[in-house]
Scaffold this motif. Structure first.
Motif, PDB file in Angstrom:
ATOM      1  N   ALA A  28     -50.046 -42.307  96.789  1.00  0.00           N
ATOM      2  CA  ALA A  28     -49.436 -42.936  95.538  1.00  0.00           C
ATOM      3  C   ALA A  28     -50.546 -42.109  94.460  1.00  0.00           C
ATOM      4  O   ALA A  28     -51.661 -41.790  94.515  1.00  0.00           O
ATOM      5  CB  ALA A  28     -49.715 -44.320  95.456  1.00  0.00           C
ATOM      6  N   ILE A 147     -54.410 -52.670  89.543  1.00  0.00           N
ATOM      7  CA  ILE A 147     -55.397 -51.663  90.160  1.00  0.00           C
ATOM      8  C   ILE A 147     -56.636 -51.524  89.619  1.00  0.00           C
ATOM      9  O   ILE A 147     -56.764 -51.240  88.425  1.00  0.00           O
ATOM     10  CB  ILE A 147     -54.430 -50.352  90.064  1.00  0.00           C
ATOM     11  CG1 ILE A 147     -53.278 -50.120  90.690  1.00  0.00           C
ATOM     12  CG2 ILE A 147     -55.409 -49.017  90.500  1.00  0.00           C
ATOM     13  CD1 ILE A 147     -52.549 -48.933  90.612  1.00  0.00           C
ATOM     14  N   ARG A 171     -58.436 -47.780  93.611  1.00  0.00           N
ATOM     15  CA  ARG A 171     -58.643 -46.206  93.636  1.00  0.00           C
ATOM     16  C   ARG A 171     -59.329 -45.805  94.823  1.00  0.00           C
ATOM     17  O   ARG A 171     -60.319 -46.365  94.808  1.00  0.00           O
ATOM     18  CB  ARG A 171     -59.065 -45.991  92.127  1.00  0.00           C
ATOM     19  CG  ARG A 171     -59.242 -44.448  92.062  1.00  0.00           C
ATOM     20  CD  ARG A 171     -60.257 -43.832  92.355  1.00  0.00           C
ATOM     21  NE  ARG A 171     -61.423 -44.485  91.880  1.00  0.00           N
ATOM     22  CZ  ARG A 171     -62.602 -44.270  92.165  1.00  0.00           C
ATOM     23  NH1 ARG A 171     -62.950 -43.188  93.043  1.00  0.00           N
ATOM     24  NH2 ARG A 171     -63.664 -44.766  91.469  1.00  0.00           N
ATOM     25  N   LEU A 202     -54.892 -43.488  97.371  1.00  0.00           N
ATOM     26  CA  LEU A 202     -54.327 -43.694  95.908  1.00  0.00           C
ATOM     27  C   LEU A 202     -55.268 -43.021  95.049  1.00  0.00           C
ATOM     28  O   LEU A 202     -56.561 -42.932  94.986  1.00  0.00           O
ATOM     29  CB  LEU A 202     -54.339 -45.311  95.613  1.00  0.00           C
ATOM     30  CG  LEU A 202     -54.413 -45.424  94.037  1.00  0.00           C
ATOM     31  CD1 LEU A 202     -52.904 -45.105  93.858  1.00  0.00           C
ATOM     32  CD2 LEU A 202     -54.554 -47.069  93.807  1.00  0.00           C
ATOM     33  N   VAL A 232     -46.686 -46.879  93.684  1.00  0.00           N
ATOM     34  CA  VAL A 232     -47.938 -47.788  93.826  1.00  0.00           C
ATOM     35  C   VAL A 232     -47.450 -49.103  94.453  1.00  0.00           C
ATOM     36  O   VAL A 232     -48.278 -49.739  95.253  1.00  0.00           O
ATOM     37  CB  VAL A 232     -48.800 -47.952  92.611  1.00  0.00           C
ATOM     38  CG1 VAL A 232     -49.432 -46.640  92.143  1.00  0.00           C
ATOM     39  CG2 VAL A 232     -48.047 -48.215  91.295  1.00  0.00           C
TER      40      VAL A 232
END
Length: 254
Positions: A28, A147, A171, A202, A232
């Motif tokens: 993602a 996130i 992340r 990610l 995501v």
């Protein structure tokens, strides 16, 4: 959020993969710091696949980019400034909860259609547990995701999101702390390696020339290389809010 739909799609994909071989490693991608330069924003918007656009609220083109991204079917995110970031929307540890909420509401008005947010900078702010706990409760009420950009090892943001049961991710790879083409390519390769190891990764990048050139070249090749680029929110469903090994133990964030 349509979690049932996404989970069903993932289950069907896993079932099909089980019949025909191993499932592809999943990636993602979020691009931060958008809304400043229309030419760069347009290149990000044109990237193939479900790339999420994280837009700064205090930029001249935030609203028009958010509208264009939404119309294009892309995931729109608010890139919320946090200390040591400055400006009218930035969060700082000394601010009251009321002022934090006022700044968040104002930022969301500048980035319509935001389905989630991540922190812009925030090495000081994401270490503030009460403020992070409040933010996650607020996002839960709003049906938005979070996130954690993980700009600091001291962050408690992902841990507080997990405690609140909020749809969230952390992340794994920054693509372009070093903006040289060689460094960006190395980080992209590291993301692919990590995705193979743990099933998914990610990535967060920025609209730098080397980053955009690499993504324009490499994203169309992912499928033939055995990778799948997913939204995501699908990665959130896939991971079920559990921490990867680099960020926690037994699925719990440190």
């Amino acid at each position: 959020m349509r979690w049932g739909t996404w989970l069903l799609a993932l289950w069907l994909g896993a079932t099909a993969a089980g019949a025909w071989g191993a499932p592809p490693a999943r990636l993602a991608l979020v691009i931060d710091d958008l809304g400043q330069t229309p030419a760069r924003d347009r290149r990000v918007l044109a990237l193939p696949g479900p790339v999420a656009l994280s837009i700064l609220p205090d930029t001249p083109h935030s609203r028009e980019l958010a509208e264009a991204a939404h119309a294009a079917g892309k995931t729109v995110m608010l890139h919320l400034p946090m200390d040591p970031a400055t400006g009218p929307y930035a969060w700082h540890p000394e601010l009251s909860t009321g002022e934090l909420e006022k700044r968040l509401d104002a930022a969301l008005r500048q980035v319509p259609h935001a389905r989630g947010l991540n922190n812009h900078m925030g090495s000081r702010m994401t270490a503030q547990r009460p403020a992070m706990a409040w933010l996650m409760q607020r996002l839960q009420q709003d049906h938005r995701f979070f996130i954690d950009s993980r700009t600091s090892a001291a962050t408690v943001a992902a841990a507080e999101a997990q405690k609140a049961g909020l749809a969230s991710l952390s992340r794994d790879i920054f693509l372009d702390d070093d903006q040289s083409p060689t460094a960006v390519a190395a980080q992209f390769d590291e993301a692919l390696k990590l995705a193979r190891q743990q099933g998914s990764a990610l990535m967060i990048g920025h609209p730098h020339p080397a980053t955009l050139e690499l993504l324009e070249r490499e994203l169309p090749r992912l499928k033939e290389r055995g990778f799948e680029l997913i939204d995501v929110e699908m990665l959130i469903a896939l991971r079920g809010n559990r921490a990867m090994a680099a960020h926690g133990k037994a699925g719990t964030y440190r």
